[in-house]
Design a protein around this motif. Structure first.
Motif, PDB file in Angstrom:
ATOM      1  N   UNK A   1       2.145   9.818  -5.731  1.00  0.00           N
ATOM      2  CA  UNK A   1       2.652  11.142  -5.370  1.00  0.00           C
ATOM      3  C   UNK A   1       3.813  11.555  -6.263  1.00  0.00           C
ATOM      4  N   UNK A   2       4.703  10.633  -6.545  1.00  0.00           N
ATOM      5  CA  UNK A   2       5.867  10.985  -7.358  1.00  0.00           C
ATOM      6  C   UNK A   2       5.479  11.357  -8.774  1.00  0.00           C
ATOM      7  N   UNK A   3       4.385  10.764  -9.265  1.00  0.00           N
ATOM      8  CA  UNK A   3       3.906  11.108 -10.605  1.00  0.00           C
ATOM      9  C   UNK A   3       2.993  12.330 -10.582  1.00  0.00           C
TER      10      UNK A   3
ATOM     11  N   UNK B   1       0.840  -1.200   0.000  1.00  0.00           N
ATOM     12  CA  UNK B   1       0.000   0.000   0.000  1.00  0.00           C
ATOM     13  C   UNK B   1       0.875   1.250   0.000  1.00  0.00           C
ATOM     14  N   UNK B   2       1.959   1.204   0.765  1.00  0.00           N
ATOM     15  CA  UNK B   2       2.893   2.327   0.826  1.00  0.00           C
ATOM     16  C   UNK B   2       3.453   2.621  -0.561  1.00  0.00           C
ATOM     17  N   UNK B   3       3.841   1.588  -1.264  1.00  0.00           N
ATOM     18  CA  UNK B   3       4.430   1.750  -2.595  1.00  0.00           C
ATOM     19  C   UNK B   3       3.438   2.410  -3.550  1.00  0.00           C
ATOM     20  N   UNK B   4       2.193   1.984  -3.523  1.00  0.00           N
ATOM     21  CA  UNK B   4       1.174   2.574  -4.398  1.00  0.00           C
ATOM     22  C   UNK B   4       1.035   4.063  -4.115  1.00  0.00           C
ATOM     23  N   UNK B   5       0.960   4.416  -2.849  1.00  0.00           N
ATOM     24  CA  UNK B   5       0.823   5.825  -2.479  1.00  0.00           C
ATOM     25  C   UNK B   5       2.043   6.627  -2.912  1.00  0.00           C
TER      26      UNK B   5
ATOM     27  N   UNK C   1       8.692  14.696  -3.246  1.00  0.00           N
ATOM     28  CA  UNK C   1       8.564  14.761  -4.704  1.00  0.00           C
ATOM     29  C   UNK C   1       8.628  16.199  -5.198  1.00  0.00           C
ATOM     30  N   UNK C   2       7.905  17.098  -4.543  1.00  0.00           N
ATOM     31  CA  UNK C   2       7.908  18.495  -4.987  1.00  0.00           C
ATOM     32  C   UNK C   2       9.251  19.148  -4.696  1.00  0.00           C
ATOM     33  N   UNK C   3       9.924  18.702  -3.641  1.00  0.00           N
ATOM     34  CA  UNK C   3      11.264  19.224  -3.361  1.00  0.00           C
ATOM     35  C   UNK C   3      12.247  18.783  -4.438  1.00  0.00           C
TER      36      UNK C   3
END
Length: 391
Positions: free
Chosen positions: A81-83, A73-77, A261-263
């Motif tokens: 976010x990264x995309x 589940x962590x990986x999916x989240x 991700x935004x950083x």
């Protein structure tokens, strides 16, 4: 970010690569269209089911993988976010992280047989409905009632801010089966699409997460089979509190990944953008801003990973989850705001990812219990004689 070998093994990383490909091919090309429409196409959700990204924890006898490992589940989240497409993928995370545990932990064998196979294939999308127009964090004050009438419960009331509210086929609804009681009067009932008296209201327009459908739900003498009651009457509040810890931890994962991700994209921007004849990243103020954010996000990541490991053994309680949720979501607000500032005027343009991240992140401090409520939960544990915070 380096692979966290202390948390993920090769199986997890293979899963990450598969889901990253899914995001790139099935979500990213359609994200702008879904943002404009305010909801995703159900074909994407069915594709997620077909590729094994839904209901991983569902036992094999109901069509799942029987893999009860929150790290998937962590990986999916993290990949959503990264995309920067978290709105379009929220139907998946809410389905897996938040709704499914209610069925796995509370449903009878008959209920599991009815609902879990569709949860795995994507033919059944789940939602949970707690908030009401006049009731937010104070769940004990909900007014939607469920009165027993023979083999049915008759529901009356309204819910709002329901994630997956338009697309969901199955909604776990918090109701009052005993209006004279507060917490002990709450029960959970599953309402299915097509239930007489159950209607969907407005498609709510939001400032962020626009492709994630949010709606009002109405119950006007809605007749729901008594067989759809989850657990015993009056146990709903305890069930909600037990499951909210994972929901808040899942939000912490999303928040810290979103901040990082935004950083990352801001660091790239500052390396490329020039002002006064030099790169932005060469200015002392820019270096200090980036250094502060990089340090803060890396420290927070370590704490969240620590809680994920503990959660795998069932060792995360309400106070742990509250700490993580308020800290990481406040950090995310700070990081996206500062990153937008470093983009200058371009940060205010919708076409830049930082602008979308800024808008999508704003709700993080509000839902699953506001951060003010998180501090109250933590404060109560401090004020309880004999209880020491675990470190």
């Amino acid at each position: 970010m380096a692979v966290r070998r202390d948390l993920f093994d090769d199986t997890h990383e293979d899963f990450r690569q598969s889901f990253r490909t899914f995001v790139r091919t099935e979500i990213v090309p359609h994200h702008e269209k879904w943002e404009a429409a305010g909801r995703v196409d159900r074909s994407m959700f069915l594709a997620a089911g077909a590729q094994g990204f839904l209901g991983m924890a569902v036992p094999e006898e109901y069509g799942g993988l029987g893999v009860d490992d929150f790290r998937f589940n962590v990986i999916i989240s993290e990949e959503l976010q990264r995309a920067n497409v978290v709105g379009s993928g929220m139907c998946i995370t809410l389905h897996n992280d938040i709704v499914l545990p209610y069925l796995l932990g509370t449903a009878t064998e008959e209920q599991r047989a009815r609902w879990l196979p569709g949860f795995v294939t994507g033919e059944t999308m789940g939602a949970i409905s707690m908030t009401e127009p006049g009731t937010g964090s104070d769940l004990a004050a909900i007014r939607t009632t469920a009165v027993r009438d023979g083999d049915h419960y008759v529901l009356n009331g309204a819910k709002t801010f329901v994630t997956n509210g338009l697309n969901a086929d199955l909604v776990v609804v918090a109701v009052k089966t005993d209006p004279a009681e507060r917490h002990r009067g709450i029960s959970l009932i599953v309402v299915e699409e097509g239930t007489p008296g159950f209607t969907r209201g407005r498609h709510l327009r939001k400032i962020g997460l626009k492709s994630q459908d949010t709606a009002e739900l109405f119950f006007d003498d809605a007749r729901v089979p008594a067989a759809n009651l989850l657990g015993e009457p009056g146990t709903g509040f305890a069930t909600l509190m037990a499951n909210l810890a994972q929901e808040r931890l899942a939000l912490s994962v999303s928040a810290i990944t979103g901040a990082r991700a935004v950083l990352d994209l801001t660091i790239d921007y500052c390396r490329e953008r020039e002002a006064f004849g030099q790169r932005l990243s060469s200015f002392q103020n820019t270096k200090f801003e980036l250094a502060e954010m990089l340090t803060a996000t890396e420290v927070a990541q370590v704490y969240v990973d620590h809680l994920v490991r503990r959660h795998l053994s069932g060792d995360v309680d309400a106070e742990d989850a509250a700490k993580a949720k308020w800290w990481t979501t406040e950090l995310q607000q700070d990081v996206v705001n500062r990153c937008l500032q470093l983009h200058g005027g371009y940060g205010f343009m919708e076409e830049y990812p930082v602008a979308r991240a800024f808008l999508d992140a704003r709700v993080q401090t509000i839902y699953a219990g506001t951060n003010e409520i998180m501090k109250e939960i933590i404060g109560r544990s401090i004020d309880t004689p004999g209880k020491r915070s675990r470190r």
